[in-house]
Design a protein around this motif. Structure first.
Motif, PDB file in Angstrom:
ATOM      1  N   ASP A 282       0.856  -1.193   0.000  1.00  0.00           N
ATOM      2  CA  ASP A 282       0.000   0.000   0.000  1.00  0.00           C
ATOM      3  C   ASP A 282       0.889   1.240   0.000  1.00  0.00           C
ATOM      4  OD1 ASP A 282      -1.950   1.903   0.249  1.00  0.00           O
ATOM      5  OD2 ASP A 282      -2.733   1.191   2.173  1.00  0.00           O
ATOM      6  N   ARG A 283       1.449   1.530  -1.165  1.00  0.00           N
ATOM      7  CA  ARG A 283       2.392   2.640  -1.282  1.00  0.00           C
ATOM      8  C   ARG A 283       1.745   3.975  -0.907  1.00  0.00           C
ATOM      9  NH1 ARG A 283       6.804   4.265  -4.558  1.00  0.00           N
ATOM     10  NH2 ARG A 283       7.457   6.265  -3.668  1.00  0.00           N
ATOM     11  N   ALA A 284       0.444   4.115  -1.137  1.00  0.00           N
ATOM     12  CA  ALA A 284      -0.226   5.397  -0.915  1.00  0.00           C
ATOM     13  C   ALA A 284      -0.573   5.646   0.550  1.00  0.00           C
ATOM     14  CB  ALA A 284      -1.506   5.464  -1.756  1.00  0.00           C
ATOM     15  N   TYR A 285      -0.430   4.625   1.403  1.00  0.00           N
ATOM     16  CA  TYR A 285      -0.862   4.796   2.797  1.00  0.00           C
ATOM     17  C   TYR A 285      -0.170   6.001   3.444  1.00  0.00           C
ATOM     18  CZ  TYR A 285      -0.977   4.383   7.802  1.00  0.00           C
ATOM     19  OH  TYR A 285      -1.108   4.674   9.133  1.00  0.00           O
ATOM     20  N   ALA A 290       5.282   5.085   4.802  1.00  0.00           N
ATOM     21  CA  ALA A 290       6.257   4.012   4.991  1.00  0.00           C
ATOM     22  C   ALA A 290       7.621   4.416   4.434  1.00  0.00           C
ATOM     23  CB  ALA A 290       5.766   2.730   4.326  1.00  0.00           C
ATOM     24  N   ARG A 291       7.646   4.976   3.212  1.00  0.00           N
ATOM     25  CA  ARG A 291       8.924   5.387   2.625  1.00  0.00           C
ATOM     26  C   ARG A 291       9.558   6.519   3.424  1.00  0.00           C
ATOM     27  NH1 ARG A 291      10.902   9.313  -0.546  1.00  0.00           N
ATOM     28  NH2 ARG A 291       8.863  10.314  -0.631  1.00  0.00           N
ATOM     29  N   LYS A 292       8.757   7.490   3.825  1.00  0.00           N
ATOM     30  CA  LYS A 292       9.285   8.619   4.590  1.00  0.00           C
ATOM     31  C   LYS A 292       9.886   8.148   5.923  1.00  0.00           C
ATOM     32  CE  LYS A 292       6.063  11.994   2.596  1.00  0.00           C
ATOM     33  NZ  LYS A 292       4.883  12.855   2.854  1.00  0.00           N
ATOM     34  N   THR A 293       9.220   7.187   6.540  1.00  0.00           N
ATOM     35  CA  THR A 293       9.740   6.674   7.820  1.00  0.00           C
ATOM     36  C   THR A 293      11.015   5.872   7.601  1.00  0.00           C
ATOM     37  OG1 THR A 293       7.472   6.560   8.661  1.00  0.00           O
ATOM     38  CG2 THR A 293       9.142   5.355   9.889  1.00  0.00           C
ATOM     39  N   LEU A 294      11.075   5.116   6.507  1.00  0.00           N
ATOM     40  CA  LEU A 294      12.316   4.409   6.171  1.00  0.00           C
ATOM     41  C   LEU A 294      13.481   5.390   6.078  1.00  0.00           C
ATOM     42  CD1 LEU A 294      11.110   1.876   3.437  1.00  0.00           C
ATOM     43  CD2 LEU A 294      12.379   1.266   5.505  1.00  0.00           C
ATOM     44  N   LEU A 295      13.274   6.493   5.413  1.00  0.00           N
ATOM     45  CA  LEU A 295      14.331   7.489   5.252  1.00  0.00           C
ATOM     46  C   LEU A 295      14.722   8.099   6.595  1.00  0.00           C
ATOM     47  CD1 LEU A 295      13.163   9.291   1.975  1.00  0.00           C
ATOM     48  CD2 LEU A 295      14.886   7.493   2.239  1.00  0.00           C
ATOM     49  N   GLN A 296      13.755   8.286   7.487  1.00  0.00           N
ATOM     50  CA  GLN A 296      14.050   8.819   8.816  1.00  0.00           C
ATOM     51  C   GLN A 296      14.916   7.836   9.611  1.00  0.00           C
ATOM     52  OE1 GLN A 296      10.043   9.492  10.235  1.00  0.00           O
ATOM     53  NE2 GLN A 296      10.176  11.687   9.866  1.00  0.00           N
ATOM     54  N   VAL A 297      14.612   6.551   9.476  1.00  0.00           N
ATOM     55  CA  VAL A 297      15.407   5.540  10.176  1.00  0.00           C
ATOM     56  C   VAL A 297      16.823   5.502   9.609  1.00  0.00           C
ATOM     57  CG1 VAL A 297      15.608   3.096  10.769  1.00  0.00           C
ATOM     58  CG2 VAL A 297      13.356   4.175  10.724  1.00  0.00           C
ATOM     59  N   PHE A 298      16.951   5.583   8.274  1.00  0.00           N
ATOM     60  CA  PHE A 298      18.285   5.613   7.666  1.00  0.00           C
ATOM     61  C   PHE A 298      19.100   6.773   8.221  1.00  0.00           C
ATOM     62  CE2 PHE A 298      16.404   3.721   3.495  1.00  0.00           C
ATOM     63  CZ  PHE A 298      16.324   2.480   4.093  1.00  0.00           C
ATOM     64  N   ASP A 299      18.492   7.926   8.327  1.00  0.00           N
ATOM     65  CA  ASP A 299      19.190   9.105   8.839  1.00  0.00           C
ATOM     66  C   ASP A 299      19.606   8.900  10.290  1.00  0.00           C
ATOM     67  OD1 ASP A 299      20.005  11.997   8.596  1.00  0.00           O
ATOM     68  OD2 ASP A 299      18.550  12.173  10.230  1.00  0.00           O
ATOM     69  N   ALA A 300      18.732   8.267  11.059  1.00  0.00           N
ATOM     70  CA  ALA A 300      19.044   8.038  12.470  1.00  0.00           C
ATOM     71  C   ALA A 300      20.196   7.055  12.637  1.00  0.00           C
ATOM     72  CB  ALA A 300      17.807   7.524  13.193  1.00  0.00           C
ATOM     73  N   LEU A 301      20.203   6.002  11.827  1.00  0.00           N
ATOM     74  CA  LEU A 301      21.239   4.980  11.951  1.00  0.00           C
ATOM     75  C   LEU A 301      22.571   5.447  11.379  1.00  0.00           C
ATOM     76  CD1 LEU A 301      19.246   1.749  10.961  1.00  0.00           C
ATOM     77  CD2 LEU A 301      19.912   2.493  13.251  1.00  0.00           C
TER      78      LEU A 301
END
Length: 320
Positions: A282-285, A290-301
């Protein structure tokens, strides 16, 4: 050859079969096994009266020189750790403690410029050294270059804290890290770990305070950013009780909330996998949440973290 007590000339442990240079430098294969060794068997005070005997003893067994001073607070933190390890290693090396203030001529000959200064001597020569009051875990790693670790070695304080966190006992982990930060105030990794334990204990405000007091370069580094992200994600995520109340729900909202909870709890891999799965289904959710949160986690790690590298690749494959 036997390990000789430089004070008495008597053998301390069973003979060492090899006397070549590799043996004298304490390769893991040649570490002696002295059984139950008393503190006085492996720890001596070094001064002008026995320096020559100690150097001669280093022809048979490595000698760890702890150069310290009575006014040196880091020395007081380091010495008990070295003494504990000397006994634990049961004669693999002798620990010789040199008060540089009482023995300035010897310390000058050894090239001691600041304390604590720890030197590994073998065959009468310097093998390696380190300066400063390293934490126990790092000292064990340093010793591991030259000695085989005892099979029954107790866990280090860091390992105890990590096990406590895994077991859900954040309070014990926090207490251990508070002690470590007090002993090693300039070892900033402990302060980050303390903040992480505080987050796990539900004391996010205190964790923020710990992180805010770090030097700028440490405050902005990936480990500290990761803890800050856990706080942020924890504020955004549902509580564990609310997650449990979702029951069998498997809609996009439930999937996202479970993923966010995993990330907030520091279970990054599970959370990243769940976010990636949500992107697929569900890409539109939530406006691409989901994608934005993935990027936030990448930045944090941090860009070099193995999970960031792996999941950036997976994200790229999914998008393109």
């Amino acid at each position: 050859m036997s390990i000789i007590d430089p004070r008495t000339g008597e053998a301390l442990t069973a003979p060492i079969e090899s006397d070549d240079a590799a043996s004298a430098q304490a390769s893991p294969e040649s570490a002696p096994t002295g059984g139950d060794v008393r503190r006085e068997d492996v720890i001596i005070d070094l001064d002008a009266s026995n320096i020559q005997q100690v150097l001669e003893a280093s022809m048979q067994v490595p000698v760890l020189l702890d150069c310290w001073a009575p006014w040196c607070e880091p020395c007081k933190n380091l010495m008990p750790v070295l003494e504990k390890l000397a006994v634990e290693y049961a004669g693999a090396f002798l620990l010789a403690k040199l008060d540089v203030e009482a023995n300035p001529e010897i310390s000058g000959q050894l090239g001691v410029r600041s304390v604590p200064d720890v030197k590994l001597v073998s065959q009468g020569g310097l093998v390696d050294s380190f300066q400063g009051a390293l934490p126990e875990k790092e000292i064990r790693e340093w010793l591991g270059r030259y000695f085989q670790a005892p099979a029954d070695a107790p866990p280090s304080p860091e390992e105890q804290a990590e096990e406590s966190l895994k077991a859900g006992d954040a309070a014990t982990a926090r207490e251990i890290y508070q002690t470590l930060t007090s002993q090693y105030p300039e070892h900033y990794a402990y302060q980050v770990s303390l903040a992480n334990a505080l987050v796990a204990e539900g004391r996010s405000d205190e964790a923020h305070s710990v992180l805010d007091n770090l030097p700028p370069e440490e405050r902005d580094a990936a480990p500290a950013r990761g803890v800050r992200a856990s706080i942020t994600f924890g504020e955004q995520a549902l509580s564990h009780d609310e997650i449990a109340a979702l029951g069998e729900r498997d809609d996009s909202e439930a999937q996202f909330q479970r993923a966010l909870r995993h990330v907030a709890d520091g279970d990054y891999e599970t959370g990243l996998e769940a976010l990636l799965a949500l992107m697929k289904s569900d890409r539109a959710y939530g406006d691409d949440a989901a994608r934005k949160t993935l990027l936030q986690v990448f930045d944090a790690l941090g860009a070099d973290h193995p999970l960031t590298v792996a999941y950036r690749r997976k994200l790229f494959a999914l998008l393109y």
